[in-house]
Scaffold this motif. Structure first.
Motif, PDB file in Angstrom:
ATOM      1  N   MET A  19       1.181  -1.095   0.018  1.00  0.00           N
ATOM      2  CA  MET A  19       0.144  -0.261  -0.404  1.00  0.00           C
ATOM      3  C   MET A  19       0.615   1.032   0.063  1.00  0.00           C
ATOM      4  SD  MET A  19      -3.061  -1.318   0.026  1.00  0.00           S
ATOM      5  CE  MET A  19      -4.069   0.421   0.271  1.00  0.00           C
ATOM      6  N   TYR A  20       0.108   2.199   0.005  1.00  0.00           N
ATOM      7  CA  TYR A  20       0.761   3.729  -0.102  1.00  0.00           C
ATOM      8  C   TYR A  20       2.348   4.208   1.177  1.00  0.00           C
ATOM      9  CZ  TYR A  20       1.570   8.913  -0.823  1.00  0.00           C
ATOM     10  OH  TYR A  20       2.209  10.082  -0.734  1.00  0.00           O
ATOM     11  N   PRO A  21       2.963   4.774   0.698  1.00  0.00           N
ATOM     12  CA  PRO A  21       3.442   5.192  -0.371  1.00  0.00           C
ATOM     13  C   PRO A  21       4.121   3.398  -1.412  1.00  0.00           C
ATOM     14  CG  PRO A  21       5.492   4.988   1.238  1.00  0.00           C
ATOM     15  CD  PRO A  21       3.922   4.480   1.753  1.00  0.00           C
ATOM     16  N   ASP A  22       4.293   2.473  -1.332  1.00  0.00           N
ATOM     17  CA  ASP A  22       5.111   1.995  -2.193  1.00  0.00           C
ATOM     18  C   ASP A  22       4.411   1.102  -3.104  1.00  0.00           C
ATOM     19  OD1 ASP A  22       7.497   1.747  -0.670  1.00  0.00           O
ATOM     20  OD2 ASP A  22       6.350   0.631   0.808  1.00  0.00           O
ATOM     21  N   THR A  23       3.384   1.026  -3.043  1.00  0.00           N
ATOM     22  CA  THR A  23       1.933   0.880  -3.951  1.00  0.00           C
ATOM     23  C   THR A  23       1.037   1.983  -3.717  1.00  0.00           C
ATOM     24  OG1 THR A  23       0.696  -0.935  -3.019  1.00  0.00           O
ATOM     25  CG2 THR A  23       2.664  -1.768  -4.330  1.00  0.00           C
ATOM     26  N   PHE A  24       0.141   2.251  -5.275  1.00  0.00           N
ATOM     27  CA  PHE A  24      -1.356   2.876  -4.746  1.00  0.00           C
ATOM     28  C   PHE A  24      -1.811   1.466  -4.998  1.00  0.00           C
ATOM     29  CE2 PHE A  24       0.428   6.952  -7.338  1.00  0.00           C
ATOM     30  CZ  PHE A  24       1.318   7.205  -5.938  1.00  0.00           C
ATOM     31  N   GLU A  25      -3.290   1.682  -5.330  1.00  0.00           N
ATOM     32  CA  GLU A  25      -4.806   1.177  -5.890  1.00  0.00           C
ATOM     33  C   GLU A  25      -5.348   1.141  -6.727  1.00  0.00           C
ATOM     34  OE1 GLU A  25      -7.025  -2.798  -3.320  1.00  0.00           O
ATOM     35  OE2 GLU A  25      -6.602  -0.546  -2.209  1.00  0.00           O
ATOM     36  N   GLY A  26      -6.033   0.629  -7.649  1.00  0.00           N
ATOM     37  CA  GLY A  26      -7.142   1.162  -8.705  1.00  0.00           C
ATOM     38  C   GLY A  26      -7.588   0.066  -9.086  1.00  0.00           C
ATOM     39  N   PHE A  27      -9.508   0.950  -9.938  1.00  0.00           N
ATOM     40  CA  PHE A  27      -9.917   0.092 -10.771  1.00  0.00           C
ATOM     41  C   PHE A  27      -9.601  -0.272 -11.833  1.00  0.00           C
ATOM     42  CE2 PHE A  27     -12.322   1.589  -6.853  1.00  0.00           C
ATOM     43  CZ  PHE A  27     -13.128  -0.317  -6.015  1.00  0.00           C
ATOM     44  N   GLN A  28      -8.507  -1.310 -12.315  1.00  0.00           N
ATOM     45  CA  GLN A  28      -8.358  -1.412 -14.199  1.00  0.00           C
ATOM     46  C   GLN A  28      -9.452  -2.202 -14.869  1.00  0.00           C
ATOM     47  OE1 GLN A  28      -4.387  -3.394 -12.127  1.00  0.00           O
ATOM     48  NE2 GLN A  28      -3.360  -1.791 -12.906  1.00  0.00           N
ATOM     49  N   VAL A  29      -8.805  -2.409 -15.786  1.00  0.00           N
ATOM     50  CA  VAL A  29      -9.751  -3.525 -16.929  1.00  0.00           C
ATOM     51  C   VAL A  29      -8.185  -4.234 -17.826  1.00  0.00           C
ATOM     52  CG1 VAL A  29      -9.901  -3.478 -19.184  1.00  0.00           C
ATOM     53  CG2 VAL A  29     -11.345  -1.572 -17.322  1.00  0.00           C
ATOM     54  N   PHE A  38     -14.094  -4.234 -14.290  1.00  0.00           N
ATOM     55  CA  PHE A  38     -12.713  -3.853 -13.296  1.00  0.00           C
ATOM     56  C   PHE A  38     -12.349  -4.691 -12.239  1.00  0.00           C
ATOM     57  CE2 PHE A  38     -14.463  -0.831 -15.619  1.00  0.00           C
ATOM     58  CZ  PHE A  38     -13.937   0.605 -16.034  1.00  0.00           C
ATOM     59  N   HIS A  39     -11.717  -4.212 -12.293  1.00  0.00           N
ATOM     60  CA  HIS A  39     -10.645  -5.551 -10.957  1.00  0.00           C
ATOM     61  C   HIS A  39     -10.082  -4.508 -10.041  1.00  0.00           C
ATOM     62  CE1 HIS A  39     -11.555  -8.948 -12.945  1.00  0.00           C
ATOM     63  NE2 HIS A  39     -11.032  -8.448 -14.575  1.00  0.00           N
ATOM     64  N   LYS A  40     -10.270  -4.602  -9.086  1.00  0.00           N
ATOM     65  CA  LYS A  40      -9.387  -3.532  -8.030  1.00  0.00           C
ATOM     66  C   LYS A  40      -7.949  -3.752  -7.340  1.00  0.00           C
ATOM     67  CE  LYS A  40     -10.442  -1.424  -3.612  1.00  0.00           C
ATOM     68  NZ  LYS A  40     -10.900  -1.640  -2.410  1.00  0.00           N
ATOM     69  N   ARG A  41      -7.113  -3.478  -7.606  1.00  0.00           N
ATOM     70  CA  ARG A  41      -6.456  -3.916  -7.652  1.00  0.00           C
ATOM     71  C   ARG A  41      -4.794  -2.894  -7.259  1.00  0.00           C
ATOM     72  NH1 ARG A  41      -5.936  -6.101 -13.341  1.00  0.00           N
ATOM     73  NH2 ARG A  41      -6.579  -8.004 -13.606  1.00  0.00           N
ATOM     74  N   GLU A  42      -3.519  -3.305  -6.284  1.00  0.00           N
ATOM     75  CA  GLU A  42      -2.407  -2.553  -6.611  1.00  0.00           C
ATOM     76  C   GLU A  42      -1.836  -2.584  -7.436  1.00  0.00           C
ATOM     77  OE1 GLU A  42      -0.605  -2.994  -2.610  1.00  0.00           O
ATOM     78  OE2 GLU A  42      -2.222  -4.312  -1.779  1.00  0.00           O
ATOM     79  N   PHE A  43      -0.756  -1.204  -7.467  1.00  0.00           N
ATOM     80  CA  PHE A  43      -0.339  -1.221  -8.605  1.00  0.00           C
ATOM     81  C   PHE A  43       1.225  -0.337  -8.003  1.00  0.00           C
ATOM     82  CE2 PHE A  43      -3.381   1.263  -9.669  1.00  0.00           C
ATOM     83  CZ  PHE A  43      -2.813   3.167  -9.525  1.00  0.00           C
TER      84      PHE A  43
END
Length: 359
Positions: free
Chosen positions: A1-11, A20-25
């Motif tokens: 999680m933040y600050p190393d990764t963000f989280e969002g809804f990806q296609v 849409f899939h909720k994932r870390e990136f």
């Protein structure tokens, strides 16, 4: 999680664009001039739909789209001077330009050869695919992070960060103001901003649409007149009377460009900002020989134009028509599906980010 990764809804692909899939990136590396923004709202742009459906060609998936972002600056780099931690800020469709070339030094940084879009590209020197605003955070160079006037509501200002600026820049660059007659072609998200801003800048403003279906809306938005191109000889009463026409149309099907150009006065400008899929319009010299009109296009706008636009919106208390949808897998799918069907008047904003991405 933040600050190393963000989280969002990806296609994951153009074939599954409504899933849409909720994932870390992993975000791009944090630079000295960067700002991290915790997102509060994000507008849903036609670009998002063109991208995830494959309408604009192959893209880098999995992808989180969204580039009409409003949030709170929660981290600023050591060389940042334009933004303060804790400010409410916006990020639009661009997060980087070189700031050193001729274009950048002349307030044309949106035309920089090295400009980088907010989502979809690969950050130079890495394998990181840039992700957009249907997410917990966004990271951008300070030049592309903008303070939001207190008077503007978060959900309503979000669509201004792309659609608003896309309409505003060609208006101010082409002389929109008192004593000018300006036409806005297309009554979609960008077009409705075109009407709002052309009127706010003091021009006689006309909406130009295919039918009369949106005439009442255009007049409510402030238009002085309305032209429906389905009417017989629709262009004749207005030939050579417009000083500027901004074309926001998202489709070129059945588009008789010659008739539109006949509306323009001598050496007046036709500026396109919409990016329809497909081959587009056929252009022949005789179409603009009669009045010597000039055909051009416009891409986003500069930092100075963004700030001026936001200040004008606050000063004039402009009220864009924005429907809010809570962000989630289901909410993202609903927004892009309805936008694809043009089932919106006239812009969506995803909200309630705190429910999906708690601190």
């Amino acid at each position: 999680m933040y600050p190393d990764t963000f989280e969002g809804f990806q296609v994951d692909s153009a074939e599954t664009w409504t899933t849409f899939h909720k994932r870390e990136f992993k975000p791009k590396p944090f630079g000295d001039f960067d700002v991290d923004v915790k997102i509060l709202a994000c507008g849903v742009c036609g670009s998002d739909v063109h991208t995830i459906t494959g309408g604009w060609g192959p893209k880098n998936f999995p992808l989180c789209v969204g580039h009409e972002i409003v949030g709170e600056a929660i981290k600023v780099g050591p060389k940042v001077t334009l933004i303060k931690k804790g400010e409410r800020v916006g990020v639009g469709a661009q997060i980087y330009s070189c700031l050193d070339c001729k274009q950048c030094n002349n307030d044309n940084e949106t035309y920089c050869r090295h400009q980088i879009d907010t989502y979809g590209g690969i950050w130079p020197g890495t394998d990181t695919v840039l992700q957009g605003g249907y997410s917990s955070h966004i990271r951008a160079h300070e030049h592309w992070v903008f303070p939001i006037p207190k008077k503007l509501e978060t959900a309503k200002v979000a669509p201004m960060l792309c659609a608003g600026l896309t309409a505003f820049s060609p208006l101010v660059r082409n002389g929109c103001g008192p004593g000018k007659k300006v036409g806005i072609v297309g009554m979609g998200g960008i077009g409705h901003f075109g009407i709002l801003f052309a009127k706010a800048l003091g021009a006689e403003t006309w909406a130009i649409s295919r039918t009369h279906a949106k005439e009442a809306d255009a007049l409510k938005l402030g238009a002085d007149g309305f032209i429906a191109t389905a009417d017989k000889d629709w262009n004749e009463p207005h030939r050579m009377t417009f000083d500027l026409i901004v074309n926001t149309a998202n489709s070129s099907d059945g588009f008789d460009l010659g008739k539109y150009l006949s509306l323009l006065d001598v050496h007046a400008h036709w500026v396109s900002v919409g990016l329809p899929e497909g081959e587009g319009q056929e252009v022949k010299s005789h179409m603009f020989m009669e009045n010597g009109c000039l055909i051009g296009a416009s891409h986003l706008g500069s930092r100075k134009e963004m700030i001026r636009m936001l200040e004008l919106a606050a000063e004039k208390d402009l009220k864009p028509w924005v429907e809010e949808i809570s962000i989630s897998e289901k909410g993202c799918a609903e927004a892009v599906t309805r936008l694809k069907k043009n089932d919106v008047r006239y812009r969506f904003a995803l909200t309630d980010f705190d429910k999906q991405f708690p601190a």
